[in-house]
Design a protein around this motif. Structure first.
Motif, mmCIF file in Angstrom:
data_model
loop_
_atom_site.group_PDB
_atom_site.id
_atom_site.type_symbol
_atom_site.label_atom_id
_atom_site.label_comp_id
_atom_site.label_asym_id
_atom_site.label_seq_id
_atom_site.Cartn_x
_atom_site.Cartn_y
_atom_site.Cartn_z
ATOM 1 N N GLY A 154 76.464 -53.617 -40.886
ATOM 2 C CA GLY A 154 76.082 -53.562 -42.324
ATOM 3 C C GLY A 154 77.162 -52.189 -43.061
ATOM 4 O O GLY A 154 77.525 -51.548 -42.265
ATOM 5 N N ILE A 155 77.214 -52.298 -44.340
ATOM 6 C CA ILE A 155 77.960 -51.441 -45.342
ATOM 7 C C ILE A 155 76.864 -51.100 -46.265
ATOM 8 O O ILE A 155 76.457 -51.989 -46.897
ATOM 9 C CB ILE A 155 79.085 -51.898 -45.616
ATOM 10 C CG1 ILE A 155 80.303 -52.141 -44.471
ATOM 11 C CG2 ILE A 155 79.831 -50.875 -46.495
ATOM 12 C CD1 ILE A 155 81.303 -53.201 -44.646
ATOM 13 N N LYS A 156 76.700 -49.602 -46.462
ATOM 14 C CA LYS A 156 75.783 -49.218 -47.376
ATOM 15 C C LYS A 156 76.490 -48.359 -48.211
ATOM 16 O O LYS A 156 77.180 -47.346 -47.754
ATOM 17 C CB LYS A 156 74.415 -48.559 -46.819
ATOM 18 C CG LYS A 156 73.674 -49.579 -45.944
ATOM 19 C CD LYS A 156 72.698 -48.815 -45.141
ATOM 20 C CE LYS A 156 71.809 -49.514 -44.276
ATOM 21 N NZ LYS A 156 70.668 -49.153 -43.712
ATOM 22 N N VAL A 157 76.276 -48.341 -49.526
ATOM 23 C CA VAL A 157 76.902 -47.574 -50.583
ATOM 24 C C VAL A 157 75.896 -46.817 -51.221
ATOM 25 O O VAL A 157 75.044 -47.420 -51.799
ATOM 26 C CB VAL A 157 77.842 -48.321 -51.725
ATOM 27 C CG1 VAL A 157 78.471 -47.229 -52.414
ATOM 28 C CG2 VAL A 157 78.907 -49.257 -50.732
ATOM 29 N N TYR A 158 75.979 -45.377 -51.190
ATOM 30 C CA TYR A 158 74.865 -44.681 -51.702
ATOM 31 C C TYR A 158 75.504 -43.835 -52.856
ATOM 32 O O TYR A 158 76.699 -43.301 -52.819
ATOM 33 C CB TYR A 158 74.220 -43.629 -50.756
ATOM 34 C CG TYR A 158 73.678 -44.083 -49.447
ATOM 35 C CD1 TYR A 158 72.132 -44.325 -49.476
ATOM 36 C CD2 TYR A 158 74.428 -44.345 -48.639
ATOM 37 C CE1 TYR A 158 71.641 -44.923 -48.408
ATOM 38 C CE2 TYR A 158 73.835 -44.961 -47.196
ATOM 39 C CZ TYR A 158 72.423 -45.351 -47.521
ATOM 40 O OH TYR A 158 71.720 -45.670 -46.342
ATOM 41 N N ASP A 159 74.749 -43.736 -54.133
ATOM 42 C CA ASP A 159 75.099 -43.180 -55.105
ATOM 43 C C ASP A 159 74.076 -42.134 -55.654
ATOM 44 O O ASP A 159 73.113 -42.585 -56.400
ATOM 45 C CB ASP A 159 75.347 -44.036 -56.504
ATOM 46 C CG ASP A 159 76.027 -43.320 -57.862
ATOM 47 O OD1 ASP A 159 76.152 -42.243 -57.440
ATOM 48 O OD2 ASP A 159 76.181 -44.095 -58.665
ATOM 49 N N GLN A 160 74.138 -41.130 -54.920
ATOM 50 C CA GLN A 160 73.022 -39.876 -54.916
ATOM 51 C C GLN A 160 73.509 -38.839 -55.725
ATOM 52 O O GLN A 160 74.755 -38.732 -56.349
ATOM 53 C CB GLN A 160 72.770 -39.510 -53.519
ATOM 54 C CG GLN A 160 72.458 -40.474 -52.499
ATOM 55 C CD GLN A 160 72.338 -40.080 -51.248
ATOM 56 O OE1 GLN A 160 73.471 -39.182 -50.826
ATOM 57 N NE2 GLN A 160 71.693 -40.679 -50.296
ATOM 58 N N SER A 161 72.530 -38.094 -56.346
ATOM 59 C CA SER A 161 72.904 -36.925 -57.367
ATOM 60 C C SER A 161 73.817 -36.220 -56.701
ATOM 61 O O SER A 161 74.507 -35.333 -57.563
ATOM 62 C CB SER A 161 71.533 -36.265 -57.491
ATOM 63 O OG SER A 161 71.055 -35.645 -56.424
ATOM 64 N N ASP A 162 73.965 -35.864 -55.388
ATOM 65 C CA ASP A 162 75.106 -34.872 -54.907
ATOM 66 C C ASP A 162 76.375 -35.534 -54.547
ATOM 67 O O ASP A 162 77.114 -34.878 -53.881
ATOM 68 C CB ASP A 162 74.253 -34.225 -53.766
ATOM 69 C CG ASP A 162 74.084 -35.063 -52.576
ATOM 70 O OD1 ASP A 162 73.857 -36.127 -52.791
ATOM 71 O OD2 ASP A 162 73.783 -34.651 -51.525
ATOM 72 N N GLY A 163 76.487 -36.835 -54.873
ATOM 73 C CA GLY A 163 77.848 -37.597 -54.635
ATOM 74 C C GLY A 163 77.558 -38.816 -54.038
ATOM 75 O O GLY A 163 76.502 -39.645 -53.667
ATOM 76 N N LYS A 164 78.702 -39.581 -54.106
ATOM 77 C CA LYS A 164 78.619 -40.840 -53.475
ATOM 78 C C LYS A 164 79.115 -41.039 -52.027
ATOM 79 O O LYS A 164 80.063 -40.349 -51.502
ATOM 80 C CB LYS A 164 79.585 -42.046 -54.167
ATOM 81 C CG LYS A 164 79.174 -42.052 -55.687
ATOM 82 C CD LYS A 164 80.087 -42.899 -56.449
ATOM 83 C CE LYS A 164 79.642 -43.150 -58.138
ATOM 84 N NZ LYS A 164 80.496 -43.929 -58.666
ATOM 85 N N VAL A 165 78.613 -41.999 -51.304
ATOM 86 C CA VAL A 165 78.772 -41.971 -49.747
ATOM 87 C C VAL A 165 78.582 -43.495 -49.304
ATOM 88 O O VAL A 165 77.723 -44.193 -49.781
ATOM 89 C CB VAL A 165 77.668 -41.295 -48.880
ATOM 90 C CG1 VAL A 165 77.778 -41.437 -47.430
ATOM 91 C CG2 VAL A 165 77.738 -39.631 -49.338
#
Length: 109
Positions: free
Chosen positions: A28-39
């Motif tokens: 799987g591939i997960k994209v996170y858009d968090q307050s401290d940055g995108k990962v």
């Protein structure tokens, strides 16, 4: 002479940190858009080989460390591998879980 030994030691030390994160198919591939940055996290299948134990089969791509073009290229490789169920190799220059190289390849070399 002391400078030569220091130089040789620094080359060995830098190379000893580089390591594979994993080699295998992508689960799987997960994209996170968090307050401290995108990962983006690339999760390898349980049967992946050459795994860095500390990464638990997950390669990380912090968006802030790459140009948009480089990030798009790496994501394209990961998505192509996922959709075709082909193997990729994730590699880190400094022995962390942060991928510096993604390669679509049938065997590890």
């Amino acid at each position: 002479m002391k400078k030569i030994w220091l130089f040789l030691f620094s080359l060995f030390a830098a190379n000893s940190l580089a390591d594979d994160i994993a080699f295998g198919t992508v689960k799987g591939i997960k994209v996170y858009d968090q307050s401290d940055g995108k990962v983006t996290k690339i999760v390898f299948s349980a049967d992946a080989t050459h795994q860095n134990e500390g990464c638990n089969g997950v390669a990380t791509l912090r968006h802030s460390l790459r140009s948009e073009e480089a990030l798009n290229q790496m994501l394209s490789i990961a998505l192509a591998a996922y959709m075709a169920q082909k193997k990729i190799r994730a590699y880190s220059n400094d022995g962390t879980c942060e991928a510096d190289l993604l390669a679509l390849q049938n065997s590890r070399f």
